[in-house]
Enzyme design. Structure first.
Site, PDB file in Angstrom:
ATOM      1  N   HIS A   8       0.758  -1.090  -0.049  1.00 26.28           N
ATOM      2  CA  HIS A   8      -0.019  -0.049  -0.029  1.00 26.28           C
ATOM      3  C   HIS A   8       0.753   1.240   0.078  1.00 26.28           C
ATOM      4  CE1 HIS A   8      -3.714   2.280   0.391  1.00 26.28           C
ATOM      5  NE2 HIS A   8      -3.235   2.629   1.660  1.00 26.28           N
ATOM      6  N   ARG A  50      -9.416   6.455  -2.903  1.00 26.53           N
ATOM      7  CA  ARG A  50      -9.094   5.829  -1.709  1.00 26.53           C
ATOM      8  C   ARG A  50      -9.707   6.401  -0.227  1.00 26.53           C
ATOM      9  NH1 ARG A  50      -4.322   5.472  -4.566  1.00 26.53           N
ATOM     10  NH2 ARG A  50      -3.848   3.343  -5.592  1.00 26.53           N
ATOM     11  N   ARG A  66     -14.312   4.779  -3.668  1.00 24.79           N
ATOM     12  CA  ARG A  66     -14.369   3.283  -2.918  1.00 24.79           C
ATOM     13  C   ARG A  66     -14.761   3.280  -1.465  1.00 24.79           C
ATOM     14  NH1 ARG A  66      -9.019   0.059  -3.422  1.00 24.79           N
ATOM     15  NH2 ARG A  66      -8.308   1.393  -1.892  1.00 24.79           N
ATOM     16  N   GLU A 123     -11.603  -8.181  -7.721  1.00 28.19           N
ATOM     17  CA  GLU A 123     -10.026  -8.360  -6.969  1.00 28.19           C
ATOM     18  C   GLU A 123     -10.046  -9.918  -6.630  1.00 28.19           C
ATOM     19  OE1 GLU A 123      -9.400  -4.837  -4.285  1.00 28.19           O
ATOM     20  OE2 GLU A 123     -11.342  -5.021  -4.241  1.00 28.19           O
ATOM     21  N   ASN A 162      -4.183  -4.893  -8.810  1.00 28.07           N
ATOM     22  CA  ASN A 162      -3.092  -5.232  -7.887  1.00 28.07           C
ATOM     23  C   ASN A 162      -3.389  -6.502  -6.803  1.00 28.07           C
ATOM     24  OD1 ASN A 162      -1.852  -3.155  -8.873  1.00 28.07           O
ATOM     25  ND2 ASN A 162      -2.526  -1.928  -7.055  1.00 28.07           N
ATOM     26  N   ASP A 163      -4.379  -6.477  -6.373  1.00 24.68           N
ATOM     27  CA  ASP A 163      -4.984  -7.456  -5.374  1.00 24.68           C
ATOM     28  C   ASP A 163      -5.400  -8.595  -6.089  1.00 24.68           C
ATOM     29  OD1 ASP A 163      -4.893  -6.976  -2.804  1.00 24.68           O
ATOM     30  OD2 ASP A 163      -6.588  -5.836  -2.889  1.00 24.68           O
ATOM     31  N   ARG A 210       1.680  -9.829  -1.525  1.00 27.04           N
ATOM     32  CA  ARG A 210       2.369  -8.516  -2.546  1.00 27.04           C
ATOM     33  C   ARG A 210       3.253  -7.844  -1.472  1.00 27.04           C
ATOM     34  NH1 ARG A 210      -2.708  -4.840  -4.059  1.00 27.04           N
ATOM     35  NH2 ARG A 210      -2.719  -3.315  -2.180  1.00 27.04           N
ATOM     36  N   CYS A 215      -8.040  -0.165 -12.459  1.00 23.73           N
ATOM     37  CA  CYS A 215      -7.442   1.042 -11.483  1.00 23.73           C
ATOM     38  C   CYS A 215      -6.212   0.544 -10.812  1.00 23.73           C
ATOM     39  CB  CYS A 215      -8.438   1.454 -10.376  1.00 23.73           C
ATOM     40  SG  CYS A 215      -9.387   0.348  -9.278  1.00 23.73           S
TER      41      CYS A 215
END
Length: 772
Positions: free
Chosen positions: A360, A467, A503, A601, A624-625, A635, A672
């Site tokens: 993150h 976020r 989100r 995700e 990413n997830d 990650r 995204c």
């Protein structure tokens, strides 16, 4: 054997430097295994040979003088085979080589095990006996286990020792990590650590000894007062044994010998917090090494007391400390809150010992345009507070005490990066479309107000991911509904009339709230994202109400749900969103129901994408997830960072499946994740048919330049080619070759070999391409 193993590792962890580490190993292993000889050979990087660095049983005069290259002698064979060699008669083995200086002709039995750290053989641990016998399975297993446990300690001790030498001589040295955010930063190290963790107190000196001694005595006094107050407040709730613990704490703080130890180190110009941490950790280790279980358990009490005093020391020191003008923030595990404490104009770059390029804080670094290196596990960060550093976010390298020539090269790169950014400025007002007119929406990911100006300057057409957890992470309590409304209004107003996708709260995993702790064995598969907010509808409703209130009169809000794994979660969340909308309408707010979307995700959402698409107004893939879950790679774990690859064939096929499912249901599909901000990855996503690409503002001009240089038909052919490939490295190479063919590689792929600051052609290539 297990007790002996634990005891040796504890002793080694307490050692001050590499010679002490090696001496403990050879002495204790020989004692535990009852062997005549124990020796350690370590790799010398300059000569690429393995040198006898410590021994008990061989001639001490041979230490530092016996060298073996890989494949030479029995030790060299352990290196090349990367596995143990266990021999009854060593002298009869074909690889045996006799070194007269060691006096080892007296010994026949030989057992050598490799010391491996991050796939590199650091050294070899050897035991020998005079009699002819084969070491049994238990002995071999013990030595293998010990070698594995010691590898990280030896690597860290090597790095610390090298840095100490370099610090005295002011010579440059290099440490490796994971390239997490591109760019180069030159500045001063500012080490941060958890407020009350003895093990992470950085090494630091003090100039004013008397002031530091006074600081220490004040902290002791404050700790005594706090412990007495807590003990008094709880005395009616505790039994006699529990009350005795507070008395024991006071007794230890009143112990003059403890204070004398700390004061002696402060008089040697060690900072009060470092001196206290060193002394307390030594006491902790003594208790942990005791055979009596009662006394071993007291180690936790000593550690707790140490943390309490350290907290008071830190509070006093923090009030006195300032950030350098060119701060390079360093920590064992950086957080968003740590970044927020540094004035933005002073923060130049980030280094985190833990984490990976997709953690993150790395994502936030890219959004802020800060060069960053993660997973620098061998960096002895406690030793470099205040040192001059170069952070190379392209190659994942750190240079401590850079020399004049290296500094000159990196200064040139920094200046030419600025020139490169200026050369892309003209793209801000141009649409995101391919050379033959295929239109793609280029949006940005945001979380901080600092993102807004940068995003608009670079031509962002909307926000694909705001976020909302960032304001939560930067506070010591849940923000109220009105506080949230004010924050969200700023974002919505700044981008209006452009759409802003907010989100809902996404905590858990690597995003922890100090005031709402989630302690789980496997947090990434646990209570996170929509799972948390559905279990706490009061949090969800308050947030959604704040978003809708903030959108009044602007009508550019889109709400997005994270971590969706099935249709049931969407239905439950939609009911809450509709309830919040009804309540606000009843209260007199004139607000239309905002579009509601979800993030894809997790694998279950990929396979149910058709069903989910029919439930919502839009879909956005969090690549990413999704990559993390498809490849089963944490990650944040630098040990497996090399396995995480956004261009993995399985990931690309999943992305194609999602966009096809969405379009079949006539639902818009965006993405995204970080892949959208990679120029080569963006071309593949456009070919797949993604309607929106959302990325950090830093990458937006690069992606737009790539899109405008390519025809949609060429991107389609590129996608067709890579979907037939089996390895992510092959796909990456094809993309680089494709961009190179367009004359864009130097401009858009600065992480390649041409980025080497020692290469004279590096920036000349970039300049040439940016003018096209």
């Amino acid at each position: 054997m297990l007790g002996s193993l634990r005891s040796i590792v504890q002793e080694v962890n307490a050692a001050r430097d590499l010679p002490a580490v090696l001496d403990i190993i050879v002495r204790r292993v020989r004692e535990v295994m009852h062997t005549r000889v124990c020796s350690v050979y370590l790799r010398d990087k300059q000569s690429d040979s393995y040198v006898l660095m410590a021994t008990r049983g061989l001639n001490q005069d041979s230490v530092g003088k016996v060298h073996m290259v890989p494949g030479e002698g029995l030790v060299g064979n352990v290196v090349t085979r990367e596995e143990p060699i266990n021999l009854e008669r060593a002298e009869s083995h074909p690889a045996y080589q006799y070194f007269p200086a060691t006096g080892e002709e007296r010994f026949s039995a030989f057992l050598g095990t490799p010391i491996i750290h991050h796939r590199n053989v650091l050294g070899v641990l050897v035991v020998q006996q005079a009699e002819q016998r084969r070491f049994d399975e238990g002995e071999e297993a013990f030595l293998v286990t010990l070698s594995a446990q010691l590898a990280g300690v030896i690597a860290h001790a090597e790095a610390t020792g090298a840095l100490a030498t370099i610090g005295r001589q002011r010579r440059e040295t290099r440490f490796g990590g994971i390239a997490a955010s591109p760019g180069v930063a030159i500045g001063r190290a500012h080490v941060v650590s958890p407020q009350a963790n003895l093990a992470t107190v950085p090494y630091s000196c003090c100039m004013d000894v008397e002031a530091e001694l006074e600081l220490f005595q004040q902290a002791l006094g404050n700790a005594r007062k706090e412990i007495r107050e807590v003990g008094e407040r709880l005395k009616n709730d505790l039994n006699r044994e529990e009350r005795a613990l507070f008395d024991a704490y006071i007794s230890m703080l009143d112990d003059s010998s403890l204070a004398v130890e700390v004061c002696d180190r402060i008089r040697q110009q060690l900072s009060a917090s470092r001196a206290w941490a060193e002394v307390m950790l030594e006491h902790v280790r003594r208790f942990e090494a005791m055979s009596d279980a009662y006394f071993r358990d007291r180690a936790a009490d000593v550690r707790d007391l140490g943390a309490r005093v350290l907290m008071h020391l830190r509070q006093q020191q923090q009030a006195q400390r300032d950030y350098p003008q060119n701060t390079i923030l360093i920590g064992e595990e950086l957080t968003a809150a740590m970044l927020a404490e540094v004035p933005r104009e002073r923060l130049m770059g980030l280094i985190s010992v833990k984490g990976s390029a997709n953690s993150h804080v790395a994502i936030i670094a890219r959004a802020m345009g800060l060069p960053a290196v993660m997973g620098a596990q061998d960096l002895p960060y406690e030793q470099i507070d205040g040192a001059e550093l170069v952070v190379d976010g392209y190659r994942g390298e750190l240079h401590v005490h850079p020399g004049a020539e290296l500094r000159r090269r990196y200064d040139a790169i920094v200046e030419e990066e600025r020139e490169l950014a200026r050369n892309l400025d003209h793209l801000a007002g141009l649409p995101g479309e391919t050379a033959d007119g295929h239109r793609v929406r280029l949006w940005v990911n945001t979380g901080l107000m600092a993102d807004v100006v940068r995003s608009l300057e670079r031509g962002a057409e909307g926000v694909g991911l705001y976020r909302t957890e960032v304001p939560f992470l930067l506070r010591d309590r849940f923000p109220s509904e009105e506080e949230q409304r004010e924050i969200y209004r700023e974002q919505l107003e700044a981008f209006a009339p452009r759409p802003v996708t907010m989100r809902t709260l996404d905590v858990g995993g690597d995003k922890a709230l100090a005031y709402f702790p989630i302690e789980e064995t496997n947090p990434f598969l646990g209570w996170r994202g929509i799972r948390v907010t559905l279990d706490h509808p009061e949090i969800f409703l308050g947030q959604v109400r704040a978003m809708m209130k903030a959108s009044q009169g602007l009508d550019n809000l889109r709400i997005m749900l994270p971590m969706i794994s099935g249709v049931g979660e969407v239905e439950a969340a939609r009911k809450l969103v509709e309830r919040a909308h009804r309540e606000l309408r009843d209260e007199g707010y004139r607000i239309d129901m905002p579009p509601l979307g979800i993030m894809i995700e997790v694998p279950s959402a990929v396979y149910q994408a058709s069903d989910l698409a029919q439930q919502v107004d839009f879909i956005s893939v969090g690549s990413n997830d999704l990559t993390q879950y498809l490849l089963a790679v944490d990650r944040n774990n630098s040990r497996v960072a090399s396995i995480y690859h956004a261009l993995h064939p399985a990931v690309l096929r999943a992305l194609l499946q999602v966009v096809n499912a969405g379009h079949t249901a006539r639902t818009k599909v965006g993405i995204c994740g970080e892949l959208a901000g990679d120029p080569g990855g963006a071309l593949l996503l456009v070919a797949m048919g993604y309607d929106v690409l959302s990325m950090n503002a830093t990458n937006l001009p690069r992606v737009k330049a790539a899109l405008r240089a390519v025809k949609k038909s060429d991107a389609d052919q590129l996608l067709k080619q890579v979907l037939d490939l089996q390895y992510p490295e092959q796909i990456e190479q094809v993309l680089q070759d494709f961009l190179q063919g367009l004359g864009l590689k130097a401009l858009l792929q600065p992480e390649g070999e041409s980025q080497n600051p020692n290469s004279k052609n590096y920036m000349s290539n970039v300049k040439k391409q940016s003018s096209k």
